[in-house]
Design a protein around this motif. Structure first.
Motif, PDB file in Angstrom:
ATOM      1  N   ASP A 103       0.839  -1.190   0.000  1.00 32.50           N
ATOM      2  CA  ASP A 103       0.000   0.000   0.000  1.00 32.50           C
ATOM      3  C   ASP A 103       0.880   1.249   0.000  1.00 32.50           C
ATOM      4  O   ASP A 103       2.113   1.169   0.035  1.00 32.50           O
ATOM      5  N   ALA A 104       0.241   2.409  -0.019  1.00 29.08           N
ATOM      6  CA  ALA A 104       0.979   3.663  -0.130  1.00 29.08           C
ATOM      7  C   ALA A 104       1.891   3.900   1.074  1.00 29.08           C
ATOM      8  O   ALA A 104       3.004   4.408   0.927  1.00 29.08           O
ATOM      9  N   ILE A 166       2.607   3.186  -7.218  1.00 30.22           N
ATOM     10  CA  ILE A 166       1.636   3.090  -6.121  1.00 30.22           C
ATOM     11  C   ILE A 166       1.351   4.478  -5.560  1.00 30.22           C
ATOM     12  O   ILE A 166       0.186   4.845  -5.306  1.00 30.22           O
ATOM     13  N   GLU A 169      -0.483   6.614  -8.046  1.00 30.50           N
ATOM     14  CA  GLU A 169      -1.725   5.951  -8.464  1.00 30.50           C
ATOM     15  C   GLU A 169      -1.815   5.853  -9.984  1.00 30.50           C
ATOM     16  O   GLU A 169      -2.796   6.248 -10.610  1.00 30.50           O
ATOM     17  N   PRO A 228      -0.114  11.532  -6.089  1.00 29.80           N
ATOM     18  CA  PRO A 228      -0.857  11.333  -7.339  1.00 29.80           C
ATOM     19  C   PRO A 228      -0.737  12.551  -8.244  1.00 29.80           C
ATOM     20  O   PRO A 228      -0.748  13.698  -7.777  1.00 29.80           O
TER      21      PRO A 228
END
Length: 234
Positions: A103-104, A166, A169, A228
């Motif tokens: 995950d981030a 990741i 995104e 992002p």
């Protein structure tokens, strides 16, 4: 009657006297300073403090020595950052093979670790010799660059690119993510190739423990800025 030493024993002794590594160290320094064409084999042997014939014995010729330097560089990098690199590549492989996705939060933590490791390495004087060699290869790539890229850089870049993807995104295979990844790496490398400018701008006389700690702190800042596309970092 005294038994003559076997050829194998003689060869083992030759391999163990450090001649090969002396040549590699001398070649890494001189090729980085003057390039392949700018260094005579006699100069290489003199700098290494070994017999001229040792180049042919161990490497076949000067080109063989030049390529062997690339392999030696990979070995040194593995020693210096091998543990961190293994953590990254193993976790990347785990995620790619159906394991828990990254995950981030984890991606940011791993990238920060990578950045800190790179900056610590670049602060070391030993890396100056490596970088000179690779800068020449960046300008005029040879088989030596192919070796370092395939043996060390490409697997690591693929993993870092995945982590950057990741955080932004986006598909890590896209052109924009690839360029964003290279931008991150370039922002770290400047702390080695731009050493003179950094010392002058920071008014440092050297890079000691406190300076290394300050430089390492930049890694988290750089990674924190990866968000992002289109999202503000403020």
């Amino acid at each position: 009657m005294t038994k003559a030493p076997s050829t194998r024993s003689t060869d083992d002794a030759a391999r163990n006297d450090g001649t090969r590594e002396k040549l590699l160290l001398a070649a890494l320094e001189l090729f980085g300073l003057y390039g392949f064409e700018g260094v005579a084999t006699r100069k290489l042997a003199e700098r290494a403090g070994v017999n001229l014939q040792a180049i042919n014995y161990y490497f076949g010729n000067k080109r063989g020595l030049y390529n062997a330097v690339a392999d030696y560089l990979i070995e040194r990098l593995q020693i210096r950052v091998g543990e961190q690199r293994k953590v990254v590549l193993d976790r990347f492989a785990q995620a790619q093979s159906g394991g828990p996705p990254i995950d981030a939060v984890e991606a940011r933590a791993i990238l920060t670790m990578v950045g800190e490791s790179m900056l610590t390495l670049f602060a070391d004087d030993e890396s100056a010799v490596w970088v000179r060699y690779m800068v020449r290869e960046q300008a005029e790539p040879t088989e030596a660059f192919d070796r370092v890229y395939a043996g060390f850089m490409q697997p690591m870049l693929a993993a870092v690119r995945h982590l950057v993807g990741i955080l932004v995104e986006a598909d890590p295979m896209t052109e924009r993510v690839r360029l964003r990844t290279l931008s991150l790496v370039g922002s770290l490398i400047i702390y080695r190739v731009g050493r003179a400018t950094i010392l002058r701008e920071m008014e440092w006389s050297t890079v000691g423990p406190s300076e290394v700690a300050a430089i390492r702190g930049i890694a988290a800042d750089l990674v924190a800025g990866i968000r992002p596309f289109g999202e503000s970092t403020t």
